[in-house]
Scaffold this active site. Structure first.
Site, PDB file in Angstrom:
ATOM      1  CB  SER A 169      34.634  37.771  73.334  1.00 32.46           C
ATOM      2  OG  SER A 169      34.296  36.405  73.482  1.00 32.46           O
ATOM      3  CE1 TYR A 175      30.798  31.656  70.023  1.00 39.88           C
ATOM      4  CE2 TYR A 175      32.008  32.576  71.873  1.00 39.88           C
ATOM      5  CZ  TYR A 175      31.988  32.091  70.571  1.00 39.88           C
ATOM      6  OH  TYR A 175      33.132  32.030  69.844  1.00 39.88           O
ATOM      7  CB  THR A 228      28.554  33.871  67.513  1.00 40.61           C
ATOM      8  OG1 THR A 228      29.405  34.979  67.806  1.00 40.61           O
ATOM      9  CG2 THR A 228      29.345  32.823  66.751  1.00 40.61           C
ATOM     10  CE  LYS A 236      32.533  37.247  64.844  1.00 43.27           C
ATOM     11  NZ  LYS A 236      32.729  35.849  65.248  1.00 43.27           N
ATOM     12  CG  HIS A 245      34.202  31.475  64.795  1.00 39.82           C
ATOM     13  ND1 HIS A 245      32.956  31.436  65.370  1.00 39.82           N
ATOM     14  CD2 HIS A 245      35.057  31.689  65.822  1.00 39.82           C
ATOM     15  CE1 HIS A 245      33.065  31.578  66.689  1.00 39.82           C
ATOM     16  NE2 HIS A 245      34.336  31.753  66.983  1.00 39.82           N
TER      17      HIS A 245
END
Lengths: 351, 351, 351, 351
Positions: free
Chosen positions: C110, C132, C158, C223, C247
């Protein structure tokens, strides 16, 4: 001899058995694989179907008799193969066979029975032999020969167990067949279900089934079919019948309830071989629904087993008689005198 | 005279009756066959249907009156045949008939009533007679003649009871009609429901119904039809009407809720005979849904019976008046002044 | 080293983790947005699908290996990006990466990891980097370069988080990542999830994704796709793959379960790029269903995280091995030796 | 000023209000007619619909503003007409109007308000007037004139209340508006809801609505339409808009949830007049679903009322602001910047 309060139905027999059995043993018989979705759905799927009853049909003089593989049975419910029945009651499969004989039906003996084929034969019950195909071909041949010699009249080859489903109740309880309980096919007791099944071949194919059909000297029934595709393969490879089965929800969790799979299988088979069904049978009306949708008879495993656990041969017999009475009432109230009168038009899906 | 807290709806009348009645008696009236799937579905099926309300339709001056078999009733709810009403209240069917008369509707007296047809006739209520056809033809003829002579205006022949459904609440409770309560048709009390029904013929056919229609001197209504096929047979064999009924979920468990079966029956009948419905009526909106889908009226059994149990004639009357008020409100809020205004377009299936 | 009672499945790992973790931390990992409808539906939707098992298919010598973006993985389950893993266990993402490496699969790190990309790289695990996209383009470029330099082989962008979903468990608990836990991408700890995400750009478009695909020097995976329309846009804008994802039910509550969205996405993509899925994976059979419906592999986040919480690297590894064993069994019992054998015909909707 | 624990969503505001209010008053506001099937279904029906979120759509700089009857509102949620608001909080409708004004939306004042139109006008809120059409035409004319003179900009004629639905919670509790709370339209307090509604005409027709539209000097909105047929009649008879409403489940129990009725209504109207919806709004996502399916805005009654009960004007305002924030997040996560961007393709039925 009645218990103080005789159970009124199969659910109450299960409740009584759950009280009497060792929890690990009860879990072994009652449980299923994974999240037990299929275990539950086998029962619930029957409830999603409704009977369409016809009235004023003149249903005096009813009969529940059916003919399966040429043998007449007094009711369209056979005793399904259930392993390790001496775990449920000391009299085990012999008592179950006697109960079946008295009730006028057949018993299918498990490979993993705790009584010998010969002892079961001595009860005089109509008898089939369920075969787990082992990795060792010699053992398979020996089991088949022994069953044939002992007057078993069909070979029910289990086709849905290349590996054993993971039954988490057993994982948690550590359930083990006690040392003193012998399993003739394995030559010993003191074993977990998973250990017993490690001997089974994961490589079995339809060609192997065809081989059994050609050489066993007994009609071969493929137990564990859930799709039209496999039903056609069973026909093509010489099976005399098949059992629509998901192994009582004990193998692959998340598959169809058997009664939901029956129509596509019966349609594919189109009467060329005999179609049976097991899984979820708790009520006579369940049996009637299965027959209406194309099964010639059903096999019930847990239902008579709870009777066996509660009261040995007498208990098992009472469960079979209860089911027979329920089948007869359901037939009459559906407007047919005999199982022959049932058609798919007697069943509909609940809205 | 109001009870300390007057029940606000039929469900609350049932709760109050359950408090007052002997548990075995309550179980007899409340229960159904088998797993009680159909018993529950009769109620739930109404909840799966929705009313499509029309607005600004000018619904002042409403009326709930309907004409059934030529008789005008103040509300489209008749009292269904319920056996053994003196078990619920000492005044039994006579009180129920008085309540029906006061409310402006009809009572259908059960063959297994605990009041005589003559005593019910004396109440002045519009009255139908429900017939269980016994094995003994003489008894049947006698019952029909007695009803006709006592001014009953229709013969409701129950067609769904060749054998009695197995109601396990009664099996467990051992419910027996007390010795002191007489059942005129049987000439005695002190009997279980199953014993009473052993006298009934399992061999009845449509030809027998045709015979009744030809000879009874009364319009014959076939009670217990759930399929289009049997609805057509009712028309062909001379019935003046039919009741879409599953015997309140007390005969074959696992059949359709009556409101789910109504459309196919109404469609098959196509207005040639009168279609009624019973089973699951708890609310005025249920009545309105049944009327919209083709019923001319409904019969309610348990609903007024709970009123009878709670407060005799007054209680039964209050239940009928409550239902009438609910029907009127449901009609107005659906946008029709009278039952005639209802059509299938007023009902839809919930998504 | 086994816990006293080893959890038998992922659900039991979650239960064990819930015991061990601080309630606010557990709530952060377990929870979802709004009413958690989608959180629950991700799991339940798998249960609405059934496997159609084929039998006698010769399933000895099975394999669960798949190839994803050119890399062979021992099982079709990657570790999904989960933020703040040191909150679950002091060893955090490094332990998770070691577990993935031992189990033979990849980890997707992440952006909000609590271990550095370099430390994760040192474990030797196959590794992807989840991005992100921040409002600050320089930060994005720096993160991508750092991941590429550390041997990460894919960039998972994402696309479903223009604003952070409202997770009311966190609102109530005030969950905050402890001060002493550093978040390398942000340069600090002591922050709530909502504060961290305020840095993210709400204005991202497909053109931005195309830019990343052209410049990142890594295959880009989008994603968070749930529709055929967006799947086509992913193909058109240069994505090498996409993840069907909501998510984990943490963004927009009330959207489709991922397994329900997969067919339309797979159909739109038509094999042009790789399709993955996350959300609701609790069982090997879930993985098999996703593969049958067109996913090349799935990502599981919470499942290995519960293992990490329970026993660090060992726990995470055991969860991955448990899932691998379940996948293998489900493949064999479905009648295929390898994931390649699966087709949409192995899945059907429950009736 | 925050409460010790600020409720996180509308459900928690209701729970807080239920603690604070007199049980009979809470029952009055919370309850519905009959079995409350429709009351519950209004909420559940939103959960049967899913949003289809589009990603990477560039949703920075979002807005929740909409234009309704030519007036711009900051959020697509108006305050629905709710009677007797001083029962919930001493500041009643005046506080609610202030909250609406601060939040940037409109209030629809009930005929049965406990504040005068003039006092509500003094708050400066955008204001509509809901009219129950009384049997007395003079009273109707007076109410309309008074509203028009006080700057109300629309007349919302309730069309689903020819008689008052039976709300059994009130029957049981005996709920009565306290004597000291005046109801300006009736000139007094100390009255039950049923008594107040006895004054309403059951005979209203579309011709009457047309009359209001021609003479009121205000755009007329028909509140309570649930069918395509009535939507067409609303268009034909001069309505400027309609509200898809089932009166919050308080009139005819067993009708469609409003969100389920919206598509057929929007389809019939085809943009010719404005379509609004009330019933079951608890979440911003509910609002977004309604807008996607053709509503221009929704009205929420209970949601702001719980805020009013908890903390007067501040509480009502916080609920409206919470809903606005939820709407904005749901829009962005659905992939649109503004309500205009929504289309029916953003919604699907859950499988």
């Amino acid at each position: 001899m009645l218990a103080p309060v005789e159970p009124a139905n199969v659910f109450e027999y299960e409740a009584a058995a759950a009280e009497l059995l060792d929890p690990a043993a009860y879990g072994y018989f009652a449980g299923g694989a994974g999240d037990e979705l299929t275990l539950r759905d086998n029962v619930e799927a029957f409830r999603r179907l409704q009977l369409r009853p016809r009235v004023l049909a003149g249903v005096g003089d009813p009969s529940t008799a059916v003919t399966v593989l040429g043998a007449e049975l007094a009711l369209p419910v056979l005793v399904a193969p259930v392993a390790y029945q001496r775990v449920a009651h000391p009299d085990g499969e012999v008592a179950m066979a006697r109960a079946a004989a008295t009730a006028g039906t057949a018993i299918c003996l498990s490979t993993l029975a705790t009584s010998t084929p010969e002892d079961v034969a001595a009860t005089g019950a109509t008898r089939w032999f369920q075969l787990y195909v082992f990795r060792d071909p010699g053992l398979n041949a020996e089991l088949v020969a022994r069953a044939r010699d002992a007057g078993f009249t069909a070979l029910v080859v289990t086709v849905d167990t290349p590996v054993l489903g993971r039954r988490e109740r057993d994982v948690r309880s550590g359930f083990t067949v006690a040392q003193h309980i012998e399993i003739p096919a394995l030559g010993r007791g003191g074993i977990t279900p998973a250990q017993a099944l490690e001997l089974i071949s994961p490589s079995l194919t339809w060609r192997d089934l065809e081989e059994f059909a050609a050489t066993a000297g007994l009609p071969v029934i493929a137990k564990g079919v859930l799709t039209a595709e496999d039903a056609l393969l069973a026909v093509e490879h010489g099976a005399a019948g098949l059992v629509v089965s998901n192994h009582g929800g004990r193998q692959l969790d998340g598959v169809s309830a058997t009664i939901d799979a029956l129509p596509e299988v019966a349609d594919a088979v189109a009467g060329r071989i005999e179609v049976l069904l097991d899984g979820g049978i708790r009520r006579g009306a369940d049996v009637v629904k299965a027959l209406a949708l194309g099964a010639r008879a059903v096999l019930a495993g847990r239902a008579p087993l709870w009777g066996l656990a509660v009261d040995g041969e007498d208990g098992a017999r009472r469960v079979l008689e209860l089911l027979r009475a329920e089948v007869q009432m359901a037939l009459q109230l559906t407007g047919v005198r005999t199982p022959d009168g049932l058609t798919p038009a007697h069943v509909q899906r609940r809205r």
